[in-house]
Design an enzyme around this catalytic site. Structure first.
Site, PDB file in Angstrom:
ATOM      1  N   PRO A  64      -0.547  -7.644   2.282  1.00  0.00           N
ATOM      2  CA  PRO A  64       0.775  -8.237   2.153  1.00  0.00           C
ATOM      3  C   PRO A  64       1.831  -7.587   3.039  1.00  0.00           C
ATOM      4  CG  PRO A  64       0.275  -6.885   0.244  1.00  0.00           C
ATOM      5  CD  PRO A  64      -1.002  -7.010   1.034  1.00  0.00           C
ATOM      6  N   ASN A  65       2.667  -8.446   3.585  1.00  0.00           N
ATOM      7  CA  ASN A  65       3.820  -8.076   4.428  1.00  0.00           C
ATOM      8  C   ASN A  65       3.429  -7.639   5.836  1.00  0.00           C
ATOM      9  OD1 ASN A  65       6.040  -8.431   2.463  1.00  0.00           O
ATOM     10  ND2 ASN A  65       4.917  -6.859   1.332  1.00  0.00           N
ATOM     11  N   ARG A  73       9.438  -6.219  10.355  1.00  0.00           N
ATOM     12  CA  ARG A  73       9.498  -5.470   9.102  1.00  0.00           C
ATOM     13  C   ARG A  73       9.736  -3.983   9.374  1.00  0.00           C
ATOM     14  NH1 ARG A  73       4.192  -3.836   5.516  1.00  0.00           N
ATOM     15  NH2 ARG A  73       5.401  -3.029   3.774  1.00  0.00           N
ATOM     16  N   TYR A  79       7.164   0.884  10.896  1.00  0.00           N
ATOM     17  CA  TYR A  79       5.918   0.222  11.306  1.00  0.00           C
ATOM     18  C   TYR A  79       5.849  -0.122  12.800  1.00  0.00           C
ATOM     19  CZ  TYR A  79       5.288  -0.136   6.286  1.00  0.00           C
ATOM     20  OH  TYR A  79       5.146   0.165   4.960  1.00  0.00           O
ATOM     21  N   ASN A 137      -6.408  -2.682   5.978  1.00  0.00           N
ATOM     22  CA  ASN A 137      -5.073  -2.199   5.628  1.00  0.00           C
ATOM     23  C   ASN A 137      -4.612  -3.085   4.476  1.00  0.00           C
ATOM     24  OD1 ASN A 137      -2.447  -1.469   5.295  1.00  0.00           O
ATOM     25  ND2 ASN A 137      -1.938  -1.440   7.473  1.00  0.00           N
ATOM     26  N   ALA A 188       0.451  -2.663   0.174  1.00  0.00           N
ATOM     27  CA  ALA A 188       0.827  -2.154  -1.148  1.00  0.00           C
ATOM     28  C   ALA A 188      -0.328  -2.211  -2.148  1.00  0.00           C
ATOM     29  CB  ALA A 188       2.018  -2.948  -1.678  1.00  0.00           C
ATOM     30  N   GLU A 231     -10.409   2.567   5.731  1.00  0.00           N
ATOM     31  CA  GLU A 231      -9.065   2.313   5.179  1.00  0.00           C
ATOM     32  C   GLU A 231      -8.057   2.748   6.231  1.00  0.00           C
ATOM     33  OE1 GLU A 231      -8.228   4.525   1.591  1.00  0.00           O
ATOM     34  OE2 GLU A 231      -6.072   4.087   1.751  1.00  0.00           O
ATOM     35  N   HIS A 274      -3.795   2.897   7.453  1.00  0.00           N
ATOM     36  CA  HIS A 274      -2.357   2.715   7.232  1.00  0.00           C
ATOM     37  C   HIS A 274      -1.626   3.045   8.521  1.00  0.00           C
ATOM     38  CE1 HIS A 274      -3.185   2.119   3.076  1.00  0.00           C
ATOM     39  NE2 HIS A 274      -3.964   3.184   3.128  1.00  0.00           N
ATOM     40  N   ARG A 294       5.732   9.731   2.817  1.00  0.00           N
ATOM     41  CA  ARG A 294       6.660   8.745   2.250  1.00  0.00           C
ATOM     42  C   ARG A 294       6.773   8.912   0.725  1.00  0.00           C
ATOM     43  NH1 ARG A 294       5.234   3.067   4.518  1.00  0.00           N
ATOM     44  NH2 ARG A 294       7.360   2.672   3.755  1.00  0.00           N
TER      45      ARG A 294
END
Ligand code: DQA
Length: 143
Positions: free
Chosen positions: A9-10, A17, A22, A73, A76, A97, A99, A106
């Site tokens: 998502p996103n 964004r 990012y 990825n 969330a 995985e 990111h 963060r």
């Protein structure tokens, strides 16, 4: 070898964004980067993005049934989706995985991943450059 890159998502809003977090690369640019890196490495790379959890679960089932490696990825969902974890746990080929941001620098809620202990490896905080790195690793290590 067919390799899937699944973005959650996103991530379709990359470039617009939170660019300070990012970066400026759009999702379309990211797709082109992954496909061209794949071509260089002899991999058939397919990149997909969804904002719908069930869709990602279905794609992971497809990769599990096809024996395909996955670069994931999960956005969330990484932090709380047991449904995504359970689907990813069915993969027989490597799972990376990934990111874009360094989640450990963060908010506290980003520090825990429900995926890391079932992933083959984790790439964090290298920006979109993590994707070609993940594909290079798969080209050398996945069968
Ligand atoms: C992300 C980090 C997640 O915490 C966040 O929810 C995302 C993107 C990353 O690529 O840095 O959507 O997975």
């Amino acid at each position: 070898m067919k390799v899937f890159v699944f973005n959650g998502p996103n991530l379709g809003r990359l470039g617009k964004r939170e660019p300070a977090v990012y970066g400026a690369t759009t999702h379309e640019d990211l797709v082109a980067l992954c496909v061209s890196t794949g071509a260089e490495l002899g991999l058939d790379v397919e990149v997909r993005q969804t904002d719908h959890e069930g869709e990602l679960v279905g794609w992971l089932h497809e990769a599990a049934d096809g024996g395909n490696p996955v670069v994931l990825n999960a956005g969330a969902w990484t932090h709380y989706s047991i449904a995504v974890r359970d689907a990813a746990a069915q993969l027989s080929a490597p799972l990376i995985e990934l990111h874009i941001s360094n989640v450990h620098k963060r908010e506290q809620f980003r520090h825990h991943s429900v995926l890391s202990d079932i992933a083959t490896g984790v790439l964090v905080g290298l920006g979109v450059d993590g994707y070609p790195l993940a594909l290079r690793w798969l080209a050398s290590n996945a069968k």
